[in-house]
Scaffold this active site. Structure first.
Site, mmCIF file in Angstrom:
data_model
loop_
_atom_site.group_PDB
_atom_site.id
_atom_site.type_symbol
_atom_site.label_atom_id
_atom_site.label_comp_id
_atom_site.label_asym_id
_atom_site.label_seq_id
_atom_site.Cartn_x
_atom_site.Cartn_y
_atom_site.Cartn_z
ATOM 1 N N GLU A 113 3.632 -48.594 -17.101
ATOM 2 C CA GLU A 113 2.622 -49.152 -18.293
ATOM 3 C C GLU A 113 4.256 -48.929 -19.409
ATOM 4 O OE1 GLU A 113 -0.245 -45.977 -21.605
ATOM 5 O OE2 GLU A 113 -0.411 -46.320 -19.993
ATOM 6 N N LYS A 146 -9.523 -45.330 -20.798
ATOM 7 C CA LYS A 146 -8.331 -44.085 -20.617
ATOM 8 C C LYS A 146 -9.344 -42.633 -21.947
ATOM 9 C CE LYS A 146 -4.090 -43.407 -22.905
ATOM 10 N NZ LYS A 146 -2.984 -44.304 -23.685
ATOM 11 N N THR A 206 0.043 -47.690 -25.414
ATOM 12 C CA THR A 206 0.204 -47.371 -26.643
ATOM 13 C C THR A 206 -0.435 -49.037 -28.133
ATOM 14 O OG1 THR A 206 1.582 -46.010 -26.708
ATOM 15 C CG2 THR A 206 1.750 -46.223 -29.383
#
Length: 218
Positions: free
Chosen positions: A44, A133, A73
């Site tokens: 990621e 998440k 993000t």
């Protein structure tokens, strides 16, 4: 193009997602190679660094047969669209935003929004998220996952933020399908010193820890 289920399987097969944040562009290939060699096949790249879209494109081109590359993000729909256009196969957010989930879903990619309450978890899945998440996992994440898995056993969880080689097994045993590890895995000092052997060793440790924890759950 990989089907959604295959993307999810590749993302979670080894149980570790490496969160790559603020790594110099000229070192990204070596970092990725080191992590992949250690068994971490889900990478990621966060969008808050320098040239993240170029990194995602380069990594996708170079390692498409060996790893699944995503963007982290991601805070808005436009960022999700641009990341996917650069090759991101999964989109991770620290927040819960319907527009980001829907944009990711439109393109057939894996949506992983950030949540911290049972209500947010249910909303995320209802809006089309594939996995949630739990972030930051260091703030009660372990106990939260243990308890929330009672009434919500069907929701797949990846804890991120404060997960390290010492507590990764506990999160898996608590019910997480995988863990996300940033600076504790992608050690910035090792990167700057070009100690790529250390990154590979750390990746192997995380993967082994998760594998053992999964076997103990059976």
């Amino acid at each position: 193009m990989l089907a959604k289920l295959e993307l999810i399987n590749r993302l979670t097969e080894n149980g570790v997602v490496a969160v790559i944040r603020n790594i110099p562009k000229e070192k990204i290939m070596k970092v990725a190679e080191s992590l992949i060699e250690g068994g971490v096949h889900a990478l990621e790249v966060t969008l808050d660094g320098d040239d993240p879209l170029i990194m995602i494109e380069d990594l996708t081109t170079e390692f498409q047969d060996r790893a699944i590359i995503g963007a982290g993000t991601v805070l808005d729909e436009m960022s999700a669209e641009r990341a996917i256009g650069s090759g991101a196969q999964f989109i991770v957010s620290p927040i819960l935003k319907k527009e980001v989930i829907q944009a990711t879903r439109r393109h057939g990619k894996v949506s992983i929004p950030g949540v911290m309450t049972p209500t947010e978890m249910v909303e995320a899945i209802e809006w089309g998220a594939d996995i949630v998440k739990v972030f930051p996992a260091s703030v009660g994440g372990l106990e939260f996952i243990k308890n929330v898995k009672g009434p919500l056993p069907h929701i797949p969880i990846i804890p991120t933020g404060g997960v390290d080689a010492h507590n990764a097994a506990d999160f898996i045993k608590a019910g997480a399908i995988a863990i996300g590890a940033g600076g504790n895995l992608v050690d910035r000092k090792a990167v700057l010193e070009e100690d790529y052997a250390k990154l590979t060793a750390m990746a192997k440790e995380y993967v082994s820890t998760v594998k053992t924890a999964r076997e103990m759950k059976k």
